[in-house]
Design a protein around this motif. Sequence first.
Motif, PDB file in Angstrom:
ATOM      1  N   VAL A   1     -12.013   0.724  -0.566  1.00 58.77           N
ATOM      2  CA  VAL A   1     -12.841   0.058   0.447  1.00 58.77           C
ATOM      3  C   VAL A   1     -11.966  -0.634   1.485  1.00 58.77           C
ATOM      4  N   ALA A   2     -12.346  -0.484   2.754  1.00 60.55           N
ATOM      5  CA  ALA A   2     -11.631  -1.156   3.841  1.00 60.55           C
ATOM      6  C   ALA A   2     -12.219  -2.550   3.997  1.00 60.55           C
ATOM      7  N   SER A   3     -11.639  -3.523   3.275  1.00 57.64           N
ATOM      8  CA  SER A   3     -12.219  -4.860   3.302  1.00 57.64           C
ATOM      9  C   SER A   3     -11.457  -5.845   4.188  1.00 57.64           C
ATOM     10  N   LYS A   4     -10.221  -5.535   4.552  1.00 59.25           N
ATOM     11  CA  LYS A   4      -9.467  -6.415   5.441  1.00 59.25           C
ATOM     12  C   LYS A   4      -9.998  -6.249   6.863  1.00 59.25           C
ATOM     13  N   VAL A   5     -10.237  -7.387   7.542  1.00 55.21           N
ATOM     14  CA  VAL A   5     -10.792  -7.340   8.889  1.00 55.21           C
ATOM     15  C   VAL A   5      -9.780  -7.940   9.859  1.00 55.21           C
ATOM     16  N   THR A   6      -9.533  -7.226  10.941  1.00 58.64           N
ATOM     17  CA  THR A   6      -8.644  -7.708  12.000  1.00 58.64           C
ATOM     18  C   THR A   6      -9.463  -7.887  13.269  1.00 58.64           C
TER      19      THR A   6
ATOM     20  N   VAL B   1      -3.004  -9.376  23.812  1.00 62.46           N
ATOM     21  CA  VAL B   1      -4.089  -9.309  22.827  1.00 62.46           C
ATOM     22  C   VAL B   1      -3.786 -10.260  21.674  1.00 62.46           C
ATOM     23  N   LEU B   2      -4.723 -11.170  21.429  1.00 62.11           N
ATOM     24  CA  LEU B   2      -4.619 -12.102  20.312  1.00 62.11           C
ATOM     25  C   LEU B   2      -5.191 -11.412  19.081  1.00 62.11           C
ATOM     26  N   GLN B   3      -4.400 -11.381  17.995  1.00 63.27           N
ATOM     27  CA  GLN B   3      -4.871 -10.723  16.775  1.00 63.27           C
ATOM     28  C   GLN B   3      -4.897 -11.715  15.623  1.00 63.27           C
ATOM     29  N   VAL B   4      -6.033 -11.732  14.931  1.00 63.53           N
ATOM     30  CA  VAL B   4      -6.213 -12.577  13.753  1.00 63.53           C
ATOM     31  C   VAL B   4      -6.783 -11.684  12.660  1.00 63.53           C
ATOM     32  N   SER B   5      -6.275 -11.834  11.431  1.00 65.65           N
ATOM     33  CA  SER B   5      -6.791 -10.991  10.350  1.00 65.65           C
ATOM     34  C   SER B   5      -7.094 -11.829   9.118  1.00 65.65           C
TER      35      SER B   5
ATOM     36  N   LEU C   1     -17.596 -10.831   4.309  1.00 66.60           N
ATOM     37  CA  LEU C   1     -17.039 -12.175   4.143  1.00 66.60           C
ATOM     38  C   LEU C   1     -15.728 -12.331   4.912  1.00 66.60           C
ATOM     39  N   ASN C   2     -14.921 -11.268   4.942  1.00 64.17           N
ATOM     40  CA  ASN C   2     -13.683 -11.319   5.715  1.00 64.17           C
ATOM     41  C   ASN C   2     -13.959 -11.400   7.210  1.00 64.17           C
ATOM     42  N   LYS C   3     -15.029 -10.764   7.658  1.00 61.17           N
ATOM     43  CA  LYS C   3     -15.397 -10.845   9.074  1.00 61.17           C
ATOM     44  C   LYS C   3     -15.803 -12.277   9.415  1.00 61.17           C
ATOM     45  N   LYS C   4     -16.562 -12.910   8.513  1.00 62.29           N
ATOM     46  CA  LYS C   4     -16.940 -14.310   8.730  1.00 62.29           C
ATOM     47  C   LYS C   4     -15.702 -15.203   8.750  1.00 62.29           C
ATOM     48  N   ALA C   5     -14.775 -14.958   7.825  1.00 62.15           N
ATOM     49  CA  ALA C   5     -13.561 -15.768   7.719  1.00 62.15           C
ATOM     50  C   ALA C   5     -12.685 -15.614   8.955  1.00 62.15           C
ATOM     51  N   VAL C   6     -12.523 -14.385   9.436  1.00 59.18           N
ATOM     52  CA  VAL C   6     -11.672 -14.147  10.597  1.00 59.18           C
ATOM     53  C   VAL C   6     -12.314 -14.718  11.864  1.00 59.18           C
ATOM     54  N   THR C   7     -13.633 -14.695  11.945  1.00 55.31           N
ATOM     55  CA  THR C   7     -14.333 -15.286  13.087  1.00 55.31           C
ATOM     56  C   THR C   7     -14.127 -16.796  13.100  1.00 55.31           C
ATOM     57  N   LEU C   8     -14.239 -17.412  11.940  1.00 51.47           N
ATOM     58  CA  LEU C   8     -14.020 -18.854  11.829  1.00 51.47           C
ATOM     59  C   LEU C   8     -12.583 -19.215  12.200  1.00 51.47           C
TER      60      LEU C   8
ATOM     61  N   ILE D   1     -17.830 -20.400  23.066  1.00 53.59           N
ATOM     62  CA  ILE D   1     -17.006 -19.826  22.007  1.00 53.59           C
ATOM     63  C   ILE D   1     -17.765 -18.696  21.317  1.00 53.59           C
ATOM     64  N   GLU D   2     -19.064 -18.879  21.137  1.00 51.53           N
ATOM     65  CA  GLU D   2     -19.887 -17.811  20.539  1.00 51.53           C
ATOM     66  C   GLU D   2     -19.833 -16.553  21.408  1.00 51.53           C
ATOM     67  N   SER D   3     -19.874 -16.733  22.732  1.00 51.08           N
ATOM     68  CA  SER D   3     -19.806 -15.561  23.606  1.00 51.08           C
ATOM     69  C   SER D   3     -18.389 -14.982  23.642  1.00 51.08           C
ATOM     70  N   LEU D   4     -17.373 -15.811  23.343  1.00 50.80           N
ATOM     71  CA  LEU D   4     -16.007 -15.290  23.214  1.00 50.80           C
ATOM     72  C   LEU D   4     -15.917 -14.348  22.029  1.00 50.80           C
ATOM     73  N   VAL D   5     -16.613 -14.690  20.943  1.00 47.08           N
ATOM     74  CA  VAL D   5     -16.611 -13.846  19.745  1.00 47.08           C
ATOM     75  C   VAL D   5     -17.218 -12.488  20.073  1.00 47.08           C
ATOM     76  N   GLU D   6     -18.193 -12.475  20.994  1.00 45.37           N
ATOM     77  CA  GLU D   6     -18.815 -11.207  21.390  1.00 45.37           C
ATOM     78  C   GLU D   6     -17.832 -10.321  22.154  1.00 45.37           C
ATOM     79  N   GLU D   7     -16.810 -10.923  22.787  1.00 46.89           N
ATOM     80  CA  GLU D   7     -15.804 -10.146  23.510  1.00 46.89           C
ATOM     81  C   GLU D   7     -14.732  -9.575  22.578  1.00 46.89           C
ATOM     82  N   CYS D   8     -14.770  -9.977  21.316  1.00 42.63           N
ATOM     83  CA  CYS D   8     -13.749  -9.551  20.348  1.00 42.63           C
ATOM     84  C   CYS D   8     -14.083  -8.179  19.776  1.00 42.63           C
ATOM     85  N   GLN D   9     -13.034  -7.490  19.309  1.00 42.14           N
ATOM     86  CA  GLN D   9     -13.213  -6.220  18.614  1.00 42.14           C
ATOM     87  C   GLN D   9     -12.764  -6.407  17.176  1.00 42.14           C
TER      88      GLN D   9
END
Length: 137
Positions: free
Chosen positions: A31-36, A68-72, A81-88, A6-14
Motif C-alpha cells: 500500500v502507498a501510505s506515505k503522502v508527500t 517547490v516546498l515539499q513536506v511528507s 491519516l498521513n494526508k491529514k498529518a502532512v496538511t497539518l 491557509i485553507e485555500s493554500l492547501v487547495e493549491e497543494c498537490q
Amino acid sequence: MMSDNIESLVEECQFTAVRSSGSGGQNVNKVASKVTLSFDVNTSEILTETEKQRIFEKLANRINKNGVLQVSSDSERTQWLNKKAVTLKFILLIRQALKTERKRIATKPSFQSVQKRLDDKKRQSEKKRLRSSGFDI
C-alpha cells in the motif's frame, strides 16, 4: 494571514502517495501510505510577494531549486491519516514562516546591577592582587 487563506493554500497543494518504509508490517509492501505534499511557492495566487519572500527565507532548507516546498508524512498506517498529518505540518510551517517577529527594545542595565558588577570586579581584583607574589600572608 487569516486561517481561511491557509485553507485555500492547501487547495493549491498537490498530494502524492508512495510506498512507505514506516510501520504497517507486510502491508507496507503493498500500500502507498506515505503522502508527500508539494506546494509551488512561486505560482501561488493567494500569497503576496512579501509573503513569498518570507517563506523562501524561513523555509529555504525545505524548498527545492524550482521553488517547490515539499513536506511528507509516513508516521501513520493509512494514506488518509498521513494526508491529514502532512496538511497539518504544512499549515504549521506556513504559519511559523509568516509570523512577524517583534523588534527587541534595547534597555539599559539598572543602576544596582551596574554597581553590583563593579563591586564584584573590585572584589575579584583584590583577591588576585593578594594572591600575587610579594603579598605572602
